[in-house]
Write a protein that holds these residues in place. Structure first.
Motif, PDB file in Angstrom:
ATOM      1  N   CYS A 616       0.641  -1.077   0.039  1.00 14.22           N
ATOM      2  CA  CYS A 616       0.020   0.184   0.115  1.00 14.22           C
ATOM      3  C   CYS A 616       0.955   1.228  -0.055  1.00 14.22           C
ATOM      4  CB  CYS A 616      -1.021   0.067   1.235  1.00 14.22           C
ATOM      5  SG  CYS A 616      -1.921  -1.413   1.399  1.00 14.22           S
ATOM      6  N   ILE A 617       1.999   1.316   0.762  1.00 11.75           N
ATOM      7  CA  ILE A 617       2.866   2.428   0.964  1.00 11.75           C
ATOM      8  C   ILE A 617       3.596   2.579  -0.334  1.00 11.75           C
ATOM      9  CG2 ILE A 617       4.842   3.221   1.821  1.00 11.75           C
ATOM     10  CD1 ILE A 617       4.315   2.271   4.459  1.00 11.75           C
ATOM     11  N   ALA A 618       3.917   1.610  -1.068  1.00 14.29           N
ATOM     12  CA  ALA A 618       4.629   1.837  -2.610  1.00 14.29           C
ATOM     13  C   ALA A 618       3.546   2.426  -3.625  1.00 14.29           C
ATOM     14  CB  ALA A 618       5.085   0.277  -2.848  1.00 14.29           C
ATOM     15  N   ARG A 619       2.442   1.924  -3.272  1.00 12.15           N
ATOM     16  CA  ARG A 619       1.378   2.550  -4.260  1.00 12.15           C
ATOM     17  C   ARG A 619       1.252   4.080  -3.977  1.00 12.15           C
ATOM     18  NH1 ARG A 619      -2.139   0.865  -8.056  1.00 12.15           N
ATOM     19  NH2 ARG A 619      -1.399  -1.093  -7.908  1.00 12.15           N
ATOM     20  N   TRP A 620       1.194   4.451  -2.913  1.00  9.97           N
ATOM     21  CA  TRP A 620       0.744   5.844  -2.312  1.00  9.97           C
ATOM     22  C   TRP A 620       2.171   6.710  -2.758  1.00  9.97           C
ATOM     23  CZ3 TRP A 620       3.491   8.507   1.321  1.00  9.97           C
ATOM     24  CH2 TRP A 620       2.862  10.048   1.637  1.00  9.97           C
ATOM     25  N   LEU A 621       3.315   5.961  -2.661  1.00 12.95           N
ATOM     26  CA  LEU A 621       4.594   6.842  -2.808  1.00 12.95           C
ATOM     27  C   LEU A 621       4.571   6.893  -4.286  1.00 12.95           C
ATOM     28  CD1 LEU A 621       7.285   5.211  -0.490  1.00 12.95           C
ATOM     29  CD2 LEU A 621       6.130   7.628  -0.330  1.00 12.95           C
ATOM     30  N   GLU A 634       3.563   1.856 -13.733  1.00 12.58           N
ATOM     31  CA  GLU A 634       3.606   0.631 -13.177  1.00 12.58           C
ATOM     32  C   GLU A 634       5.312   0.277 -12.924  1.00 12.58           C
ATOM     33  OE1 GLU A 634       2.389  -3.624 -15.267  1.00 12.58           O
ATOM     34  OE2 GLU A 634       2.597  -2.022 -16.544  1.00 12.58           O
ATOM     35  N   GLU A 635       6.215   0.644 -13.824  1.00 10.10           N
ATOM     36  CA  GLU A 635       7.631   0.411 -13.576  1.00 10.10           C
ATOM     37  C   GLU A 635       7.808   0.951 -12.260  1.00 10.10           C
ATOM     38  OE1 GLU A 635       9.837   1.802 -16.922  1.00 10.10           O
ATOM     39  OE2 GLU A 635       9.083  -0.048 -18.140  1.00 10.10           O
ATOM     40  N   ARG A 636       7.624   2.322 -11.730  1.00 11.51           N
ATOM     41  CA  ARG A 636       8.092   2.782 -10.639  1.00 11.51           C
ATOM     42  C   ARG A 636       7.316   2.255  -9.405  1.00 11.51           C
ATOM     43  NH1 ARG A 636       8.423   9.395 -11.327  1.00 11.51           N
ATOM     44  NH2 ARG A 636       9.466   9.532 -13.420  1.00 11.51           N
ATOM     45  N   LEU A 637       5.965   1.657  -9.523  1.00 11.53           N
ATOM     46  CA  LEU A 637       5.404   0.835  -8.559  1.00 11.53           C
ATOM     47  C   LEU A 637       6.013  -0.322  -8.392  1.00 11.53           C
ATOM     48  CD1 LEU A 637       3.082   0.546  -6.584  1.00 11.53           C
ATOM     49  CD2 LEU A 637       1.572  -0.478  -8.546  1.00 11.53           C
ATOM     50  N   ILE A 638       6.554  -1.026  -9.565  1.00 11.50           N
ATOM     51  CA  ILE A 638       6.936  -2.346  -9.466  1.00 11.50           C
ATOM     52  C   ILE A 638       8.340  -2.349  -8.726  1.00 11.50           C
ATOM     53  CG2 ILE A 638       8.268  -4.332 -10.668  1.00 11.50           C
ATOM     54  CD1 ILE A 638       6.027  -4.042 -12.779  1.00 11.50           C
ATOM     55  N   ALA A 641       7.995  -1.572  -4.679  1.00 13.38           N
ATOM     56  CA  ALA A 641       7.109  -2.805  -4.094  1.00 13.38           C
ATOM     57  C   ALA A 641       8.345  -3.949  -3.941  1.00 13.38           C
ATOM     58  CB  ALA A 641       6.237  -3.142  -4.962  1.00 13.38           C
ATOM     59  N   PHE A 642       9.073  -3.980  -5.087  1.00 14.61           N
ATOM     60  CA  PHE A 642      10.145  -5.319  -5.160  1.00 14.61           C
ATOM     61  C   PHE A 642      11.176  -4.953  -4.303  1.00 14.61           C
ATOM     62  CE2 PHE A 642      13.969  -7.042  -6.743  1.00 14.61           C
ATOM     63  CZ  PHE A 642      13.623  -8.382  -6.711  1.00 14.61           C
ATOM     64  N   LEU A 643      11.462  -3.675  -4.152  1.00 11.42           N
ATOM     65  CA  LEU A 643      12.887  -3.179  -3.324  1.00 11.42           C
ATOM     66  C   LEU A 643      12.441  -3.351  -1.621  1.00 11.42           C
ATOM     67  CD1 LEU A 643      15.323  -1.997  -2.673  1.00 11.42           C
ATOM     68  CD2 LEU A 643      14.411   0.091  -2.804  1.00 11.42           C
ATOM     69  N   LEU A 644      11.231  -2.839  -1.396  1.00 12.78           N
ATOM     70  CA  LEU A 644      10.677  -3.162  -0.036  1.00 12.78           C
ATOM     71  C   LEU A 644      10.367  -4.569   0.442  1.00 12.78           C
ATOM     72  CD1 LEU A 644       8.346  -0.095   0.120  1.00 12.78           C
ATOM     73  CD2 LEU A 644      10.598  -0.182   1.020  1.00 12.78           C
ATOM     74  N   LYS A 645       9.600  -5.354  -0.632  1.00 12.63           N
ATOM     75  CA  LYS A 645       9.359  -6.623  -0.185  1.00 12.63           C
ATOM     76  C   LYS A 645      10.525  -7.590  -0.231  1.00 12.63           C
ATOM     77  CE  LYS A 645       4.560  -6.348  -1.490  1.00 12.63           C
ATOM     78  NZ  LYS A 645       3.349  -7.125  -2.259  1.00 12.63           N
TER      79      LYS A 645
END
Length: 1009
Positions: A616-621, A634-638, A641-645
């Motif tokens: 959720c935070i990655a989508r908000w950022l 999409e690329e920035r979200l991926i 999200a991938f970095l944090l997860k």
């Protein structure tokens, strides 16, 4: 398509009265006519339109649905406006646009009598300007859709209270126009034979087809084809090239919905933005805030601002029931989305036909990945069985379990822990050999080559799919589509342009205008702001606050992950010290297992919770960055999200693999955290066994809880909540239980499609578990394989039964995910090299065997890796409280390290053996990494990206296309020559025979040409 004849119409008594329309008639004081009531009580026509799949006439297919929430107007003013909008001559647009949409709901005619305006009448209720603005936007937008050639039909008399549906149909002319604009490749009449293999390969393929016949889905699209139609971008001028014998099925439902969605995206609404000016008592700032509601591409802005609540294509029909007409959705449910066909191949071509290329490529990639896990699982099981078979022949573990050696070890903690026998760790040492043996080195090399082979195999499979799906020349079209700005970006740019225009006006300070020109000035200002959006762009200065927020937030969340890992470390240390004080010998003997298991469970729970939070935070950022295009978003979200997860999932594993036991110190000089907690040590057999436990529990827990239970439970819970919410809003009437829901009502209750990012993300994280630490857990591919067999059918069932039908998106690859996979594969080589050299005892054993062993065996290895400590050198307050716990006084205890003995001149200093082992470890990392990288690149170079037969077929298609062009040009030339010859023979048309000139003159042949 023919109307379904199996459905029977409902009896007349089951029809319900149009409650909304009756209430509206009562509000304006207009009595219902006989015709209105008879229409309300007429026979249910739902069966003729296949319960929502067609318009009311039963002929026009519903290609798309727009959903909106409506309220009964609170006064006469909104109703009058709505009635005026239905009058042919009331608007500035054409009569076609201003006509009411056909549908169930009856559009009210204007009242013949004027509304009462006397003082004795009740006061007019306050108007809901927000709903009024939404209604005007919908009317204008739907009028623009009519101008674009689409056909609409509205239905507000539904079983869902306060919800209206707009059904959209694209006629043949619109489909042809848009297919030509989008350059959609459609099959022509020309067919050609696919080159078949010959000789031995043909026999092998025939044998394989017979062997795999039971596991093939019973789908026509999945059968091997010997012929293929030549595809060509659709053109209205070249319709004779295409097989148009059945125009209803020429464009399938997936293509029709894609065409309608493209029209919805580029259709704009602008005039309704200024309709709010009719209200009194509102400020200029409120108007400026409303002006940015409609972006450049209408439907995305309208959805974002709540004008429409949903937009989606319809499913083909029901998927369950004996009386259900057979359709692609039912076929997918039976041959793909059922657990009883888990052993069969996926009908990828049918998935692509129904959901589009992007979703088809995801399931094709998942299928290839699952198939490639089969050989990896077999080799992993063989490595594990080799460890089980040789555990009794492992000399180091036998020495640790031998009671005769009587090795006394130093305490594991201060004060409360006492001395202990090395033989008490016998079970841990024997279990470590299952995963720490020479076969694991081979398995690490094998998995690195497996990852390279998997990537190459997928590229070849992807190229075959591109050929079969006619995507070989898709690059230019793909970039053109992805350059469309997002609605949020357009809104932000418009806001910036209006701000600039406002500042510019303040500098000019114009003279106040007359009140009659106030509305013109507002329109002029807004139009100037709209024009500025074409020139104004968001720069890095506009995004700097968002970039700074992103950087600080990501650093903070990574720090939170590290802090949680540190907290778990402190829990392990304090729990081990507390259990050491227990009087039960069984509890004290299982301290390591208890602490490790409970700590891993805590890590698992935290990882699952933080995964959901970080998503959720990655989508908000990403949203606050306001990327311009969907591809950039999409690329920035991926990436975020991938970095944090990735950090969240692998940080506890990295700690155990590379940090635990490395910075402990030595007896008498330990390293402490917060001056209270002593750093924990690895077991005498090493940390590899603990790493295996950590990896297995986290991997299996994530797959079982997060990937499966969450995917099953959360959609069911959301569906139940929506159902209860609708029941609370409008309790069902007794007669409504008999009335069957329309297709668009049923689909509206399904979960909206949220994209493929979560699906890819969980598979990429699993791919990391399979490859990154495979040296410590050879059974990881096996558990991944078992999970994926369930995952494929679970995702398939979710797409077919739980989700609204997504808009088909054309794509020729899996995008940024391929680069992430390659990065994980390269990183896996490095990590496995360090795991083998630093976490396991493989390198120390080799060094001892070839440098220190006296008889060329591993006898004496355990004693070689242990250093001695004189108990009199303990610091004050750190010695055991019960030094006689073993029954005798201890003078010298042992600990795992390479240090000088207490009787040496440089006691407790690092010995030369340590530097020899360290040099061997670093050398192994360098050699292993470069050797495996070279072998992976060699595999990449040897295996061509494009299969040879596919390359030949592509060249054959190009040659056939050129031949088709040449034949068409020759036909045109022959026709032109014939016309010229007849013109010369007949001579020019005279004034006395104009009819002959009209019938057989050049105009006649020109039209034929």
């Amino acid at each position: 398509m023919r109307v379904n004849e199996k459905y029977s119409t409902l009896p007349a008594e089951d029809r319900s009265v149009h409650i909304i329309n009756i209430c509206a008639i009562e509000d304006i004081g207009h009595l219902p006519s006989e015709g209105t009531l008879l229409n309300s009580l007429s026979v249910d026509p739902d069966a003729s339109c296949k319960y929502g799949l067609y318009f009311r006439d039963g002929k026009r297919k519903v290609d798309y649905i727009l959903v909106y929430h409506h309220k009964r107007p609170s006064g006469s003013r909104p109703l009058v406006r709505r009635t005026q909008q239905a009058e042919p001559a009331s608007g500035t647009r054409g009569a076609r646009q201003d006509q009411p949409l056909p549908g169930k709901a009856v559009t009210l005619p204007p009242s013949p009598m004027p509304l009462p305006t006397s003082d004795a009448s009740p006061p007019e209720p306050a108007m809901d300007y927000h709903e009024d603005d939404k209604r005007f936007r919908r009317e204008e937008y739907e009028g623009n859709l009519l101008e674009a050639g689409l056909e609409l039909e509205r239905d507000e008399d539904t079983k869902i209270h306060g919800t209206g549906f707009v059904k959209i149909h694209a006629p043949w002319s619109v489909l042809c126009r848009e297919a030509e604009f989008l350059r959609l490749k459609m099959p022509t009449k020309k067919m050609y034979h696919i080159n078949e293999t010959r000789g031995l390969l043909k026999k092998v393929n025939s044998i394989l087809q017979k062997v795999t016949a039971p596991i093939q889905p019973k789908v026509a699209e999945h059968r091997p084809q010997s012929t293929k139609r030549l595809s060509y971008p659709f053109s209205r001028e070249k319709q004779h090239l295409f097989d148009l014998s059945d125009k209803d099925s020429f464009f399938d439902s997936k293509t029709r919905s894609t065409i309608v969605y493209e029209i919805l995206k580029r259709t704009t609404c602008t005039k309704a933005k200024y309709s709010m000016g009719r209200g009194e008592g509102r400020k200029e700032s409120a108007l400026l805030n409303k002006r940015r509601k409609c972006g450049k591409y209408g439907i995305t802005s309208l959805l974002a601002n709540g004008v429409y609540s949903a937009a989606y294509p319809l499913h083909d029909g029901d998927y369950e029931g004996d009386s259900v007409e057979f359709n692609d959705r039912k076929l997918l449910y039976e041959e793909w989305a059922s657990y009883r066909v888990f052993y069969k191949y996926q009908p990828i071509d049918l998935v692509r036909k129904y959901f589009g290329e992007k979703i088809g490529l995801y399931f094709a990639w998942l299928g290839v990945y699952t198939q490639m896990l089969i050989p990896a699982s077999v080799v992993g099981v063989i490595v594990f069985l080799y460890g089980c078979a040789t555990v009794d022949q492992n000399v180091p573990s036998m020495e640790m379990c031998d009671q005769r050696h009587n090795i006394t070890m130093c305490p594991l903690c201060d004060k409360t822990c006492s001395y202990w026998k090395m033989s008490s760790a016998c079970a841990t040492a024997r279990a470590s050999h299952l995963f720490d043996n020479p076969a694991t080195v081979f398995f690490s090399v094998f998995m690195a080559l497996w990852a390279a082979t998997f990537m190459e195999h997928w590229k070849r499979k992807q190229m075959r799919l591109n050929y079969r799906w006619d995507l070989t020349g898709f690059e230019g079209e793909e970039e053109a589509v992805k350059d469309h700005p997002r609605a949020e970006y357009e809104a932000r740019v418009l806001e910036k342009s209006l701000r600039k225009e406002s500042k510019h006006k303040e500098k000019r300070r114009p003279l106040p205008e007359e009140p009659t020109n106030t509305w013109k000035q507002r329109v002029r200002t807004a139009m100037a702001g709209v024009k500025l959006t074409d020139k104004v762009k968001l720069t890095w200065k506009d995004r700097f606050p968002a970039y700074l927020t992103n950087l600080v937030s990501i650093i903070f969340m990574i720090a939170v992950t590290f802090a949680i890992v540190l907290g778990v470390i402190i829990y392990r240390i304090s729990t081990a010290a507390a259990l050491a004080m227990n009087s039960s010998p069984s509890v004290r003997s299982n301290i390591r297992v208890t602490v490790t298991a409970t700590a891993v469970i805590i890590n698992l729970v935290v990882i699952i919770l933080l995964d959901e939070l970080y998503g959720c935070i990655a989508r908000w950022l990403t949203k606050i960055e306001v990327p311009k295009t969907e591809k950039s978003f999409e690329e920035r979200l991926i990436f975020k999200a991938f970095l944090l997860k990735f950090v969240n999932s692998y940080t506890p594993i990295f700690y155990v693999a590379f940090f635990k036991g490395r910075f402990v110190g030595r007896p008498g000089d330990y390293v402490y955290i917060f001056r209270s907690f002593r750093m924990e040590e690895c077991a005498p057999g090493g940390c590899l066994m603990e790493l295996c436990i950590q990896l297995s529990i986290i991997m299996l827990g994530k797959q079982l809880i997060q990937n499966n239970l969450f995917e099953i439970g959360i959609p069911k819970m959301k569906k139940l909540i929506r159902y209860l919410k609708l029941r609370r809003q409008r309790p069902p009437a007794p007669e409504e239980g008999v009335k069957k829901k329309q297709r668009y009502e049923v689909d509206y209750n399904l979960e909206p499609f949220a994209g493929l990012t979560p699906e890819y993300m969980e598979m990429i994280i699993q791919f990391g578990f399979v490859t990154l630490f495979v040296a410590s857990f050879p059974l990881a591919p096996l558990f991944a394989l078992l999970n994926n067999i369930i995952e494929i059918r679970l995702d398939a069932k979710k797409f077919v039964t739980e989700l609204r039908r997504p808009v088909a998106v054309r794509a020729k690859d899996i995008g940024i995910w391929y680069n992430i996979l390659r990065g994980v594969g390269k990183l896996a080589v490095i990590i496995n090299a360090f795991v083998i050299s630093f976490t396991s005892d493989f390198i120390p054993r080799l060094v001892y065997l070839y440098m220190y062993s006296q008889n060329g065996t591993m006898h004496g290895f355990i004693n070689h890796t242990l250093s001695s400590f004189n108990v009199s050198d303990f610091q004050n307050g750190t010695a055991p409280n019960d030094p006689l716990d073993l029954g005798y006084e201890v003078q010298i205890c042992r600990y795992k390290d390479y240090r000088e003995p207490p009787w040496s001149e440089h006691k407790y200093d690092i010995s030369k053996d340590f530097w020899a082992v360290l040099a061997a470890r670093l050398a192994f990392v360098i050699v292993f990494q470069n050797l495996v990288m070279f072998m992976s690149d060699f595999v990449d170079w040897v295996i061509p990206d494009i299969p040879k037969d596919i390359s030949q077929q592509i060249h054959k298609e190009k040659a056939l296309m050129v031949e088709l062009y040449m034949r068409e040009e020759q036909g045109k030339q022959q026709l032109l020559d014939t016309w010229m010859e007849e013109s010369r023979r007949d001579g020019p048309c005279s004034k006395h025979s104009p009819k002959a000139c009209q019938d057989g003159g050049p105009g006649h042949y020109g039209s034929a040409l």
